[in-house]
Design a protein around this motif. Structure first.
Motif, mmCIF file in Angstrom:
data_model
loop_
_atom_site.group_PDB
_atom_site.id
_atom_site.type_symbol
_atom_site.label_atom_id
_atom_site.label_comp_id
_atom_site.label_asym_id
_atom_site.label_seq_id
_atom_site.Cartn_x
_atom_site.Cartn_y
_atom_site.Cartn_z
ATOM 1 N N VAL A 21 0.844 -1.201 0.000
ATOM 2 C CA VAL A 21 0.000 0.000 0.000
ATOM 3 C C VAL A 21 0.879 1.250 0.000
ATOM 4 O O VAL A 21 0.618 2.213 -0.743
ATOM 5 C CB VAL A 21 -0.976 0.002 1.199
ATOM 6 N N ARG A 22 1.926 1.243 0.827
ATOM 7 C CA ARG A 22 2.822 2.407 0.896
ATOM 8 C C ARG A 22 3.602 2.620 -0.390
ATOM 9 O O ARG A 22 3.852 3.757 -0.789
ATOM 10 C CB ARG A 22 3.823 2.252 2.061
ATOM 11 N N THR A 23 4.036 1.538 -1.033
ATOM 12 C CA THR A 23 4.937 1.687 -2.185
ATOM 13 C C THR A 23 4.233 1.618 -3.542
ATOM 14 O O THR A 23 4.732 2.178 -4.514
ATOM 15 C CB THR A 23 6.051 0.616 -2.145
ATOM 16 N N ALA A 24 3.086 0.937 -3.609
ATOM 17 C CA ALA A 24 2.398 0.785 -4.899
ATOM 18 C C ALA A 24 1.010 1.416 -4.908
ATOM 19 O O ALA A 24 0.356 1.442 -5.940
ATOM 20 C CB ALA A 24 2.294 -0.701 -5.254
ATOM 21 N N GLY A 25 0.560 1.896 -3.747
ATOM 22 C CA GLY A 25 -0.781 2.470 -3.646
ATOM 23 C C GLY A 25 -1.766 1.449 -3.115
ATOM 24 O O GLY A 25 -1.467 0.260 -3.016
ATOM 25 N N THR A 26 -2.948 1.913 -2.765
ATOM 26 C CA THR A 26 -4.000 0.990 -2.324
ATOM 27 C C THR A 26 -4.340 0.081 -3.503
ATOM 28 O O THR A 26 -4.048 0.428 -4.665
ATOM 29 C CB THR A 26 -5.269 1.753 -1.910
ATOM 30 N N PRO A 27 -4.981 -1.071 -3.250
ATOM 31 C CA PRO A 27 -5.397 -1.909 -4.380
ATOM 32 C C PRO A 27 -6.202 -1.136 -5.432
ATOM 33 O O PRO A 27 -6.004 -1.329 -6.630
ATOM 34 C CB PRO A 27 -6.232 -3.002 -3.711
ATOM 35 N N LYS A 28 -7.062 -0.224 -4.987
ATOM 36 C CA LYS A 28 -7.864 0.570 -5.923
ATOM 37 C C LYS A 28 -6.968 1.481 -6.772
ATOM 38 O O LYS A 28 -7.162 1.612 -7.988
ATOM 39 C CB LYS A 28 -8.880 1.403 -5.128
ATOM 40 N N GLU A 29 -5.993 2.130 -6.122
ATOM 41 C CA GLU A 29 -5.067 3.009 -6.857
ATOM 42 C C GLU A 29 -4.207 2.215 -7.837
ATOM 43 O O GLU A 29 -3.989 2.630 -8.974
ATOM 44 C CB GLU A 29 -4.185 3.770 -5.864
ATOM 45 N N ARG A 30 -3.709 1.074 -7.371
ATOM 46 C CA ARG A 30 -2.869 0.224 -8.230
ATOM 47 C C ARG A 30 -3.689 -0.291 -9.415
ATOM 48 O O ARG A 30 -3.223 -0.322 -10.552
ATOM 49 C CB ARG A 30 -2.308 -0.942 -7.413
ATOM 50 N N ALA A 31 -4.938 -0.681 -9.148
ATOM 51 C CA ALA A 31 -5.812 -1.198 -10.202
ATOM 52 C C ALA A 31 -6.045 -0.152 -11.288
ATOM 53 O O ALA A 31 -6.080 -0.477 -12.488
ATOM 54 C CB ALA A 31 -7.140 -1.652 -9.606
ATOM 55 N N ALA A 32 -6.190 1.100 -10.874
ATOM 56 C CA ALA A 32 -6.416 2.173 -11.854
ATOM 57 C C ALA A 32 -5.231 2.289 -12.806
ATOM 58 O O ALA A 32 -5.406 2.464 -14.018
ATOM 59 C CB ALA A 32 -6.651 3.497 -11.129
ATOM 60 N N LYS A 33 -4.008 2.161 -12.268
ATOM 61 C CA LYS A 33 -2.801 2.210 -13.120
ATOM 62 C C LYS A 33 -2.754 1.010 -14.056
ATOM 63 O O LYS A 33 -2.417 1.135 -15.232
ATOM 64 C CB LYS A 33 -1.542 2.220 -12.245
ATOM 65 N N ASP A 34 -3.088 -0.167 -13.514
ATOM 66 C CA ASP A 34 -3.071 -1.390 -14.330
ATOM 67 C C ASP A 34 -4.064 -1.299 -15.483
ATOM 68 O O ASP A 34 -3.771 -1.690 -16.610
ATOM 69 C CB ASP A 34 -3.396 -2.618 -13.467
ATOM 70 N N LYS A 35 -5.254 -0.763 -15.203
ATOM 71 C CA LYS A 35 -6.305 -0.671 -16.218
ATOM 72 C C LYS A 35 -5.962 0.339 -17.309
ATOM 73 O O LYS A 35 -6.331 0.167 -18.470
ATOM 74 C CB LYS A 35 -7.634 -0.274 -15.557
#
Length: 203
Positions: A21-35
């Motif tokens: 969470v600290r280094t890649a973002g919350t799952p929601k934030e990370r998912a937005a980048k992946d999408k």
């Protein structure tokens, strides 16, 4: 060998979810980048896949799902094999937030259920420092081969063993003779990101 496996598990579950969470973002934030651009999130590895849609991928030591989720978004059926429950939690939540699914098996890689997975995958994929966790590379590769369908492909990107004699990646790991076959205990690669007091507590 079981002791080493348990030691790895303890280390990879120490604060892992919060670390991602600290280094890649919350799952929601990370998912937005992946999408936004799944191929870009795969980096150079995208070019090694002949296709994505409908292929079965075994992501070995797939950690927090940083490659599994983009692969799933591109249409692959991805199963992550990893030793950490905390990694699974982050990866599965990220996949859900991205509107896709991944399968995630928490296990010792050397004990993957071959009754279920032998000859199942089109691609076995691993990247980013995997091989140094395994003491017998021949035995490890036999497991990888067993996972693949006839004519399947293995994609493996790892650190060059030159890192044994020079810490060129700044991982603060012990260095030794290039030809050493000794097993050594070292910190987890991400331990350097913690304050000294917490760093001392990491298994």
């Amino acid at each position: 060998m079981e002791d080493y496996s348990l030691q790895h598990k303890k280390a990879w579950e120490f604060d892992a979810y919060d670390f991602w969470v600290r280094t890649a973002g919350t799952p929601k934030e990370r998912a937005a980048k992946d999408k936004e651009n799944p191929k870009k999130m795969l980096k150079q590895y995208a070019g090694y896949f002949d296709s994505f849609e409908g292929i079965r991928v075994a992501n070995i030591c797939g950690s927090c799902g940083k490659k599994a989720v983009p692969l799933a978004l591109l249409g692959a059926e991805v199963t992550v094999f990893d030793i950490s429950e905390a990694n699974k939690k982050y990866a599965v939540e990220t996949a859900e937030a991205a509107g896709t699914k991944i399968a995630y098996e928490v296990c010792d890689i050397m004990e993957i259920d071959m009754g279920r997975y032998e000859g199942y995958f089109d691609v076995v994929f691993m990247e980013g420092g995997i091989l140094h966790y395994f003491h017998d590379i021949d035995a490890f590769m036999k497991v990888m081969r067993s996972l693949l369908k006839p004519g399947g492909k293995m994609i493996c990107s790892d650190f060059h063993p030159f890192t044994k004699i020079s810490d060129i990646l700044g991982l603060q790991q012990p260095t030794m003779s290039y030809f050493s076959t000794d097993i050594f205990e070292g910190e987890m690669a991400h331990a350097r990101f913690y304050d000294e007091e917490i760093r001392k507590q990491i298994p």
